[in-house]
Scaffold this active site. Structure first.
Site, PDB file in Angstrom:
ATOM      1  N   ASP A 132      26.098 -25.511 -36.944  1.00 29.31           N
ATOM      2  CA  ASP A 132      27.117 -24.466 -36.768  1.00 29.31           C
ATOM      3  C   ASP A 132      26.640 -23.435 -35.748  1.00 29.31           C
ATOM      4  OD1 ASP A 132      28.882 -22.091 -38.958  1.00 29.31           O
ATOM      5  OD2 ASP A 132      29.525 -23.199 -37.160  1.00 29.31           O
ATOM      6  N   LYS A 134      26.860 -21.171 -32.891  1.00 30.76           N
ATOM      7  CA  LYS A 134      27.927 -20.487 -32.136  1.00 30.76           C
ATOM      8  C   LYS A 134      27.474 -19.052 -31.917  1.00 30.76           C
ATOM      9  CE  LYS A 134      30.336 -19.619 -36.508  1.00 30.76           C
ATOM     10  NZ  LYS A 134      31.528 -19.885 -37.293  1.00 30.76           N
ATOM     11  N   ASN A 137      26.614 -16.741 -34.678  1.00 29.24           N
ATOM     12  CA  ASN A 137      25.435 -17.058 -35.498  1.00 29.24           C
ATOM     13  C   ASN A 137      24.135 -16.863 -34.745  1.00 29.24           C
ATOM     14  OD1 ASN A 137      26.862 -17.631 -37.759  1.00 29.24           O
ATOM     15  ND2 ASN A 137      26.903 -19.844 -37.454  1.00 29.24           N
TER      16      ASN A 137
END
Ligand SMILES: COc1cc(O)cc(Nc2ccc(C(=O)Nc3ccccc3)c(OCCC[NH3+])c2)c1
Length: 336
Positions: A132, A134, A137
Site C-alpha cells: 500500500d 502511496k 503512507n
C-alpha cells in the site's frame, strides 16, 4: 477528551492527527520520558474482518527495525480496543511537502526516493511486501527523514517472496495492473510499480494515472501510458518507465533499482540497508532505566529480551535509545 483507562499513567493523549477506515491516530506523550508518540486507536467491533490484519501488522512491525520505517514501540490490547504506540513523525506527509513546492527537484526527489528504496529493499529482504505504498503512507520526521507507515496490508507470503498473492488491496491509483486485474501477483513486483507512481509524483507533482471514474482509471493503468512532462530528464524517464512496466516480468527488480544510474547519480554508493533486526543492548539507557525503577540493568535487559517487544518497558527503552541516537540528553520522570 475520551479517556482510555488502559493508557492511564502511561500516555497522555492529545489531538487527533489522522482518521482512517477503522482507526484514528492521536498525538500523545509517553509520560515516563516526555517523548511525543503517535497512538493508533482501533475499536475491535469496528475492525470486523480486518482484525487479523492488525495482528499481521504488529507481527511484521515487531521484527522491522530500519531508520526509514516508522517504529512500533508498544501494543496495548483491551477487551474493546487495540492501541498501537508508534514513532512520531512531526514532518507530516511527504505528499503535503510535494504539493507545497509544486514538485521536487531531481536532487531532492533522489534524496527521498533513495530512502524509500532502502526501506523497501530491507522489507523485501525480510520476506515482506508493503502493498500500500502511496504518498499518504510516507511521512517525514522533524529532521526531514522519510518514514514508511501503515503496514496494515503488509504481507509475508508463506512460501517466501517468490510465491504469489491473490488478495486485492491498496488504493487503485497506485495499484499495479496485475493487482487490479485480479491476477496472482508477487508482492515485491506490485511494490515496485507503486514506487514508480511515487517517484513520478515526486518529480512531477501530480499522478501518472488519475481519473474520477474508476473505470477510466483502470483503463489508463492497464494501458501503461502516462504523460512525460518536458522537465523530466531522460534518465528519470528511463527509470520511471522501467518501474511502470505493465508486464511484471519486464519490471525492474529491487536489486536493479538499488544500483540504477539515476539512483546512484551524485552518490558514491548504491542504495543499501542494515539488517538490524533485534535492538542492541545500550548500557547508558539501561542505567537510566535502572536509576528509576531500581532494578539491576541485567534484570531489565533480560526481561526486555524475553518480552514480546511490545510492552511499556520496551517503549521506554526504545524511546530513550531514539533520544540518544538523536544526540539529545535523556531523562525519565517517575511515572505519574
Ligand atoms: C509503523 O507505522 C505506522 C503504522 C500504522 O499502522 C499507522 C501509522 N500511522 C501514523 C503514525 C504516525 C503519525 C504521525 O506521527 N503524524 C504526525 C505527527 C505530527 C505532525 C503531523 C503528523 C501518523 O500521522 C497520521 C497521518 C498524517 N496525516 C500516522 C504508522
Amino acid at each position: 477528551m475520551v479517556r482510555y483507562g488502559a493508557l492511564k499513567g502511561l500516555y497522555d493523549l492529545e489531538k487527533t492527527i489522522g482518521c482512517g477506515g477503522f482507526a484514528k491516530v492521536k498525538l500523545a506523550t509517553h509520560i515516563a520520558t516526555g517523548e511525543k508518540v503517535a497512538v493508533k486507536i482501533m475499536e475491535k467491533t469496528a475492525l470486523g474482518e480486518d482484525l487479523p490484519r492488525v495482528k499481521l501488522e504488529v507481527e511484521a512491525l515487531k521484527t522491522l527495525s530500519h531508520q526509514h520505517i516508522c517504529r512500533l514501540y508498544e501494543v496495548i490490547e483491551t477487551e474493546t480496543h487495540y492501541f498501537m504506540v508508534i514513532e512520531y513523525c512531526s514532518g507530516g506527509e511527504l505528499f503535503d511537502h510535494i504539493v507545497e513546492k509544486n514538485r521536487l527537484s531531481e536532487t531532492e526527489s533522489r534524496k527521498f526516493f533513495r530512502q524509500i528504496v532502502s526501506a523497501v529493499a530491507y522489507l523485501h529482504d525480510l520476506g515482506y511486501a508493503h502493498r500500500d505504498l502511496k504518498p499518504e503512507n510516507v511521512l517525514l520526521d522533524k529532521e526531514q527523514n522519510l518514514k514508511l507507515i501503515d503496514f496494515g496490508l503488509c504481507a509475508k507470503p508463506k512460501g517466501g517472496m517468490q510465491s504469489h498473492l491473490f488478495t486485492s488491496c491498496g488504493s487503485p491509483t497506485y495499484a499495479a495492473p496485475e493487482l487490479i486485474l485480479g491476477n496472482k501477483y508477487l508482492g515485491s513486483e506490485v511494490d515496485i510499480w507503486s514506487m514508480g507512481v511515487l517517484l513520478y509524483a515526486l518529480l512531477c507533482g501530480f499522478l501518472p494515472f488519475d481519473d474520477n471514474s474508476i473505470e477510466n482509471l483502470y483503463k489508463k493503468i492497464l494501458s501503461g501510458k502516462y504523460d512525460e512532462p518536458s522537465w523530466l530528464s531522460s534518465s528519470s524517464r528511463r527509470l520511471i518507465r522501467s518501474m511502470l512496466q505493465t508486464d511484471p516480468n519486464k519490471r525492474i527488480t529491487i536489486e536493479e533499482l538499488c544500483n540504477h544510474p539515476w539512483i546512484t547519480a551524485g552518490f558514491l554508493n548504491p542504495v543499501t540497508f542494515v539488517k538490524k533486526i533485534n535492538f542492541e543492548r545500550d548500557t547508558e539507557v539501561l542505567n537510566t532505566m535502572s536509576a528509576i525503577c531500581g532494578e539491576h540493568t541485567d534484570d531489565i535487559w533480560e526481561r526486555l529480551a524475553k518480552s514480546d517487544r511490545t510492552d511499556y518497558r520496551t517503549a521506554t527503552y526504545l524511546l530513550l535509545l531514539d533520544r540518544k541516537i538523536r544526540g539529545l540528553p535523556f531523562k525519565i520522570t517517575s511515572a505519574a
